[in-house]
Structures are given as structure tokens and as C-alpha cells.
Design a protein around this motif. Structure first.
Motif, short mmCIF file in Angstrom:
data_model
loop_
_atom_site.label_atom_id
_atom_site.label_comp_id
_atom_site.label_asym_id
_atom_site.label_seq_id
_atom_site.Cartn_x
_atom_site.Cartn_y
_atom_site.Cartn_z
N LEU A 189 3.03 24.27 32.43
CA LEU A 189 2.20 24.81 31.19
C LEU A 189 2.66 23.57 30.19
CD1 LEU A 189 2.87 28.50 30.85
CD2 LEU A 189 0.81 27.16 31.52
N ILE A 190 3.89 22.92 29.96
CA ILE A 190 4.28 21.96 29.40
C ILE A 190 3.61 20.70 29.79
CG2 ILE A 190 6.12 20.56 28.66
CD1 ILE A 190 8.19 22.98 28.61
N ALA A 191 3.53 20.46 30.94
CA ALA A 191 2.65 19.17 31.48
C ALA A 191 1.27 19.36 30.79
CB ALA A 191 2.77 19.21 33.06
N SER A 192 0.65 20.58 31.03
CA SER A 192 -0.71 20.79 30.46
C SER A 192 -0.92 20.43 28.93
CB SER A 192 -1.34 22.12 30.79
OG SER A 192 -2.47 22.58 30.65
N TYR A 193 0.08 21.09 28.26
CA TYR A 193 0.02 20.84 26.83
C TYR A 193 0.29 19.35 26.60
CZ TYR A 193 1.50 21.12 22.10
OH TYR A 193 1.49 20.92 20.64
N LEU A 194 0.96 18.59 27.31
CA LEU A 194 1.24 17.30 26.98
C LEU A 194 -0.09 16.28 27.21
CD1 LEU A 194 5.34 17.07 27.71
CD2 LEU A 194 3.88 16.92 25.36
N GLY A 195 -0.79 16.81 28.34
CA GLY A 195 -1.80 16.19 28.91
C GLY A 195 -1.17 15.02 30.25
N VAL A 196 -0.24 15.66 30.71
CA VAL A 196 0.21 15.00 31.98
C VAL A 196 0.05 15.98 33.10
CG1 VAL A 196 1.55 13.40 30.40
CG2 VAL A 196 2.58 15.45 31.31
N THR A 197 0.55 15.13 34.16
CA THR A 197 0.42 16.01 35.62
C THR A 197 2.08 16.54 35.57
OG1 THR A 197 1.38 14.05 36.88
CG2 THR A 197 -0.95 14.75 36.73
N ARG A 198 2.09 17.57 36.43
CA ARG A 198 3.53 18.15 36.68
C ARG A 198 4.58 17.02 37.11
NH1 ARG A 198 7.93 19.73 37.25
NH2 ARG A 198 8.47 21.70 38.01
N GLU A 199 4.02 16.27 37.88
CA GLU A 199 4.92 14.96 38.57
C GLU A 199 5.34 14.24 37.50
OE1 GLU A 199 2.81 17.17 41.36
OE2 GLU A 199 1.88 15.90 40.01
N THR A 200 4.31 13.85 36.59
CA THR A 200 4.79 12.70 35.56
C THR A 200 5.90 13.55 34.76
OG1 THR A 200 2.57 11.78 35.36
CG2 THR A 200 3.93 11.54 33.32
N LEU A 201 5.68 14.80 34.30
CA LEU A 201 6.74 15.58 33.44
C LEU A 201 7.97 15.53 34.15
CD1 LEU A 201 7.29 17.10 30.90
CD2 LEU A 201 6.87 19.40 32.07
N SER A 202 8.04 15.77 35.54
CA SER A 202 9.33 15.71 36.26
C SER A 202 10.07 14.53 36.22
CB SER A 202 9.04 16.18 37.80
OG SER A 202 8.71 17.28 37.77
N ARG A 203 9.37 13.32 36.18
CA ARG A 203 10.09 12.27 35.94
C ARG A 203 10.42 11.69 34.55
NH1 ARG A 203 5.39 10.47 39.05
NH2 ARG A 203 4.27 9.58 37.30
N LEU A 204 9.58 12.18 33.47
CA LEU A 204 10.11 12.38 32.27
C LEU A 204 11.26 13.11 31.87
CD1 LEU A 204 6.83 12.50 30.22
CD2 LEU A 204 8.24 10.37 30.66
N TYR A 205 11.50 14.25 32.84
CA TYR A 205 12.52 15.29 32.66
C TYR A 205 13.90 14.45 33.17
CZ TYR A 205 14.84 19.74 32.42
OH TYR A 205 15.63 20.71 32.25
N LYS A 206 13.47 13.87 34.34
CA LYS A 206 14.84 13.32 35.15
C LYS A 206 15.11 12.23 34.50
CE LYS A 206 13.37 15.31 39.34
NZ LYS A 206 12.88 15.07 40.70
N ASN A 207 14.41 11.27 33.82
CA ASN A 207 14.76 10.00 33.11
C ASN A 207 14.54 9.79 31.91
OD1 ASN A 207 15.37 9.13 35.90
ND2 ASN A 207 13.07 8.88 36.24
N PRO A 208 15.13 10.51 31.14
CA PRO A 208 15.22 10.37 29.39
C PRO A 208 15.59 8.92 29.13
CG PRO A 208 17.09 11.94 29.99
CD PRO A 208 16.28 11.60 31.46
#
Length: 190
Positions: free
Chosen positions: A170-189
Motif C-alpha cells: 500500500l505504501i508503494a501504491s501511495y508513492l507511485g512505485v512498484t513493491r519491488e522498487t519500495l523494497s530496494r529503497l527500504y533495504k538501501n537507505p
């Protein structure tokens, strides 16, 4: 629970006990379970909701059956399909809780009545509407002018509790990104 509503009003206006009792008499309390709709696409919208507990999401489903989250609403926030509410057209949104939630419900009719009767209530809702418009404008500009990482970091900074309540999809949807992109952002701040 109405203490939260009073504190919310009193961030902008001062109320006597009798004024607050009168205002609060126009609200009804509603408990919701996860995924129980407050509003569904195509419905007539007559109410606005003040969140007491939990987290709600406002979203649309596109023609490819993809969810687009427009808003999350945490305690002390308002939510509705405002286009449908004020224009009296069928809703284009869904609103439901991400987790069990409680809201106070006020009808547009009662809100207008209170605004007509009490200038300070009208002042309160005018200020809240202005702040909501500013927030929406900032969100749209953020989607246009910032990359996914900046949007993600801004959301974490502004609403850290959201990441404890809301699934990453849901956070990915809010940010306008895929779940995979959000996972990359989450793992690599940064």
C-alpha cells in the motif's frame, strides 16, 4: 474518544463545554474491522469521517484492476470522497481501514448546520480545508518533482508510524512505485 475530537478542534478554536457538547452531538461513533468499507465506488457520499483509532486508506481501482492509494488517514485526521460529497456525484473512490479502526461520522448536512450556527466552527473547517488543500498540492508537486527515493524518505520522516501500520504494498501504491522498487529503497537507505 471525544476528547481527541475536542483537542482537534481546540488546536484552532476555543470551545466552551456546552459548545463542544452541542458540536459532538452531531457526530456518531462507528467501529470498523479491517477492509470494511466506509465508501465504495459508485455510492452516494453523505458523510465525512474523523479518525479516532487505526488507519484508513482512500483509493481507486483503475481499468487494469490496479489500486492507486490517494490518502492514508491516521488518528486526528479527516477522510471522505470530497468530490462526491460536495458535488453530490457517485463516488469514484473506496475508503476502508487498513486495520481495525474507529471513526466519528458527521453528515454534510450537520456540518453545514454547525457552520451556519457557530462562526467558530465555520472558521475551524475553513482552516482545515485550507490545510488539506496545501497538503494535497504538496503531494501532487512531490509526485511531479521528486524521485521515488525522495518521496519515500519524506514519507518516513513525516509519518514514521505509517510504516508500522501499513503493508509495504500500500505504501508503494501511495508513492507511485512498484513493491519491488519500495523494497530496494527500504533495504538501501541513503
Amino acid at each position: 474518544m471525544k476528547d481527541l475530537l475536542r483537542a482537534h478542534f481546540e488546536k484552532i478554536i476555543t470551545l466552551t463545554d456546552s459548545e463542544f457538547e452541542y458540536i459532538s452531538s452531531h457526530f456518531t461513533h462507528k467501529k470498523l474491522i479491517k477492509h470494511q468499507f466506509l465508501i465504495q465506488e459508485g455510492e452516494t457520499v453523505k458523510n465525512e469521517f474523523f479518525v479516532l483509532k487505526g488507519c484508513l486508506k482512500s483509493y481507486m481501482i483503475d481499468s487494469d484492476n490496479k489500486m492507486h492509494v490517494l490518502q492514508f488517514a491516521l488518528p486526528d485526521w479527516w477522510i471522505s470522497d470530497y468530490h462526491a460529497l460536495y458535488k453530490q456525484v457517485p463516488s469514484s473512490l473506496y475508503i476502508d481501514p487498513v486495520e481495525s479502526a474507529e471513526v466519528l461520522v458527521i453528515s454534510l448536512e450537520d456540518k453545514e448546520k454547525l457552520c451556519n450556527e457557530l462562526h467558530k466552527v465555520e472558521h475551524f473547517f475553513r482552516k482545515k480545508t485550507n490545510l488539506g488543500y496545501v497538503g494535497l498540492q504538496q503531494r501532487v508537486l512531490g509526485l511531479i518533482n521528486t524521485d521515488a527515493r525522495d518521496r519515500y524518505e519524506q514519507l518516513i520522516k513525516q509519518y514514521p508510524a505509517l510504516f508500522q501500520m501499513v503493508p509495504k504494498q500500500l505504501i508503494a501504491s501511495y508513492l507511485g512505485v512498484t513493491r519491488e522498487t519500495l523494497s530496494r529503497l527500504y533495504k538501501n537507505p541513503k
